[in-house]
Design an enzyme around this catalytic site. Structure first.
Site, mmCIF file in Angstrom:
data_model
loop_
_atom_site.group_PDB
_atom_site.id
_atom_site.type_symbol
_atom_site.label_atom_id
_atom_site.label_comp_id
_atom_site.label_asym_id
_atom_site.label_seq_id
_atom_site.Cartn_x
_atom_site.Cartn_y
_atom_site.Cartn_z
ATOM 1 N N ASN A 1 -11.632 -0.257 5.276
ATOM 2 C CA ASN A 1 -10.940 -0.331 6.565
ATOM 3 C C ASN A 1 -11.271 -1.586 7.352
ATOM 4 O O ASN A 1 -10.906 -1.704 8.517
ATOM 5 C CB ASN A 1 -11.256 0.902 7.416
ATOM 6 N N GLY B 1 0.834 -1.199 0.000
ATOM 7 C CA GLY B 1 0.000 0.000 0.000
ATOM 8 C C GLY B 1 0.862 1.240 0.000
ATOM 9 O O GLY B 1 1.958 1.245 0.576
ATOM 10 N N THR B 2 0.411 2.297 -0.669
ATOM 11 C CA THR B 2 1.174 3.541 -0.716
ATOM 12 C C THR B 2 0.267 4.724 -0.449
ATOM 13 O O THR B 2 -0.960 4.636 -0.574
ATOM 14 C CB THR B 2 1.844 3.743 -2.092
ATOM 15 N N LYS C 1 -15.693 1.892 7.050
ATOM 16 C CA LYS C 1 -16.026 1.735 5.635
ATOM 17 C C LYS C 1 -15.426 0.404 5.201
ATOM 18 O O LYS C 1 -14.524 -0.135 5.868
ATOM 19 C CB LYS C 1 -15.466 2.882 4.799
ATOM 20 N N THR D 1 -15.331 9.610 5.743
ATOM 21 C CA THR D 1 -15.677 9.489 4.335
ATOM 22 C C THR D 1 -17.083 10.024 4.136
ATOM 23 O O THR D 1 -17.981 9.675 4.904
ATOM 24 C CB THR D 1 -15.595 8.009 3.901
ATOM 25 N N VAL E 1 2.913 1.058 3.171
ATOM 26 C CA VAL E 1 2.810 -0.110 4.037
ATOM 27 C C VAL E 1 3.496 -1.265 3.336
ATOM 28 O O VAL E 1 3.247 -1.529 2.154
ATOM 29 C CB VAL E 1 1.334 -0.469 4.329
ATOM 30 N N ASP F 1 -14.095 6.070 11.320
ATOM 31 C CA ASP F 1 -13.687 5.857 9.928
ATOM 32 C C ASP F 1 -14.109 4.487 9.413
ATOM 33 O O ASP F 1 -13.376 3.854 8.654
ATOM 34 C CB ASP F 1 -12.169 6.023 9.790
ATOM 35 N N ASP G 1 -6.696 1.066 10.459
ATOM 36 C CA ASP G 1 -6.637 2.506 10.211
ATOM 37 C C ASP G 1 -7.297 3.316 11.321
ATOM 38 O O ASP G 1 -8.479 3.668 11.241
ATOM 39 C CB ASP G 1 -7.278 2.843 8.862
#
Length: 455
Positions: free
Chosen positions: A274, A153-154, A271, A304, A160, A269, A287
């Protein structure tokens, strides 16, 4: 409307939910102006004259509120899902902690005696985990202990990576954040807050923190590695989930929220991106960049757009009730394939949230509809999960009637989705990223390093 046509306009620059970051391109709008524009017009309100939004904390006018000069950061993202929002100034978060409100009777506390019904459900596992916890507490970690294998992940100020612990030979995830970018994007307090909360929590459905450290240029946070990927991916591939699958995932999230709220932590957060799926098919919520310990209420606009509760949009101050609202949105999205409030423009989403009109597909059963309605109640004092009995009200709803909550906590339920993985270090459920994109981070001077002295 299909799931494929409802890809959300994401405005945060992340391609993986494990790395919640703020993009370089920002649009600043005044908090008060936005709140007024969203609440002043008749088009934004319900047609009913007794709209609960109008009476929710009407005494707020007498309280100290965020100053007009505080900005909101509009985070831009190229992902499938819409944007996350957060304040431009971290100082507002700190000021909130010092505010004492006289209207605490209106805020129902779901951290009381009925909330943590499952707090002792893990006692049988305490002995099994004690040896591991003791070993971790006695171990002296070093960055050299971890071999970086691949980026999974970026984001704008970090990435990550999948790592292997050379000492235990186990896989883990390493979140690497460039401190210069954390400072530039004014995320210092949030990053430190995330690490602090992760250090405190321990629950089977929450991502576990292994270790954290820093050098002169980067912050490093080591987590357990969850190889199954995101719930978002499975939901998009399936179009929508059946009732049994939705109940399974919702139940584990309910227990995670019950635990966090018992510690006075609001997550803020939720969603599908996550919610990670482990090799065993059970969830791991990740997260915690927007999570916060609450004394009473907070005014930070973050999250979000599709998942924001009305009180966040209206800047009336919010508490743990926003997590139960988000759960209602997620249950609807799992059952239908797209969220109940959707628009190409974030402000269009806010209008629909405040309007409160929900389209109900015929296939949704009445019991699920009843639960969603009670979670998406605009008046947070009447919202399921935020009343006297806290999370127990949610757990006792008829939609969950066939569950034994102790079995849920102990992962005795059969997972409806078991990821196909070859090993604990499998990365097939994450995107590929070019490893050559690593950018050397500048070393900080002493004055800048002082900002992270307590990390």
């Amino acid at each position: 409307m299909s799931a494929a046509t409802c890809s959300r306009i994401r405005t945060t620059s992340t391609t993986n939910s494990n790395l919640n970051v703020v993009a370089e391109t920002t649009v600043n709008v005044k908090l008060c102006n936005m709140a007024c524009s969203l609440t002043s017009g008749n088009s934004l309100r319900s047609s009913e004259s007794s709209d609960p939004l109008e009476s929710d904390y009407s005494e707020d006018a007498d309280e100290e509120e965020p100053e007009d000069g505080e900005d909101i950061k509009h985070e831009h993202n190229t992902d499938d899902r819409e944007n996350d929002y957060d304040y431009d100034e971290n100082a507002a978060e700190n000021e909130e902690d010092n505010q004492n409100d006289d209207d605490n009777n209106d805020d129902t506390d779901d951290g009381g005696e009925d909330v943590n019904e499952t707090s002792n459900e893990g006692d049988d596992n305490t002995e099994d985990n004690s040896d591991t916890d003791t070993a971790r507490s006695l171990r002296i970690y070093s960055l050299d202990d971890f071999q970086i294998i691949k980026t999974v992940g970026t984001g704008t100020f970090g990435r990550v990576c999948l790592c292997r612990d050379r000492v235990t030979n186990q896989y883990c995830a390493m979140k690497i954040l460039a401190m210069t970018d954390v400072i530039r994007l004014k995320q210092v307090e949030h990053v430190k807050n995330e690490k602090s909360i992760l250090s405190e929590i321990d629950h089977p459905f929450l991502l576990n923190l292994e270790w954290s450290t820093k050098d002169n240029c980067c912050l490093y946070i080591i987590f357990e590695y969850v190889c199954g990927g995101e719930l978002f991916t499975y939901l998009r591939n399936a179009g929508r989930f059946n009732t049994e699958t939705s109940i399974f995932f919702a139940a584990e999230i309910v227990l995670a929220f019950e635990y966090l709220h018992s510690l006075q932590i609001v997550y803020r957060d939720l969603k599908p991106e996550n919610v990670l799926i482990g090799r065993d098919g059970h969830v791991k919520i990740t997260d915690f960049g927007f999570a916060k310990k609450l004394k009473d209420r907070t005014w930070t606009l973050c999250g979000t757009p599709e998942y924001l509760a009305p009180e966040i949009i209206q800047s009336k101050g919010h508490n743990k009730a926003v997590d139960w609202w988000a759960l209602g949105i997620l249950i609807y999205e799992m059952l239908v394939g797209y969220p109940p409030f959707y628009d190409e423009n974030p402000f269009g989403i806010y209008e629909k949230i405040l309007g409160g009109k929900i389209d109900w597909p015929r296939h949704i059963d009445p019991i699920a509809k009843d639960l969603i309605k009670k979670l998406l109640t605009h008046d947070r004092t009447k919202r399921l999960g935020n009343m006297k009995n806290g999370a127990n009200d949610v757990k006792r709803h008829r939609w969950f009637k066939n569950l034994v909550w102790l079995d849920v906590y102990q992962k005795h339920l059969k997972a409806p989705i078991v990821p196909e993985v070859q090993s604990e270090g499998d990365t097939t459920h994450f995107d590929d990223y070019p490893e050559k994109d690593w950018k050397p981070a500048r070393s900080l001077d002493q004055s800048e390093l002082q900002l992270f002295i307590d990390f």
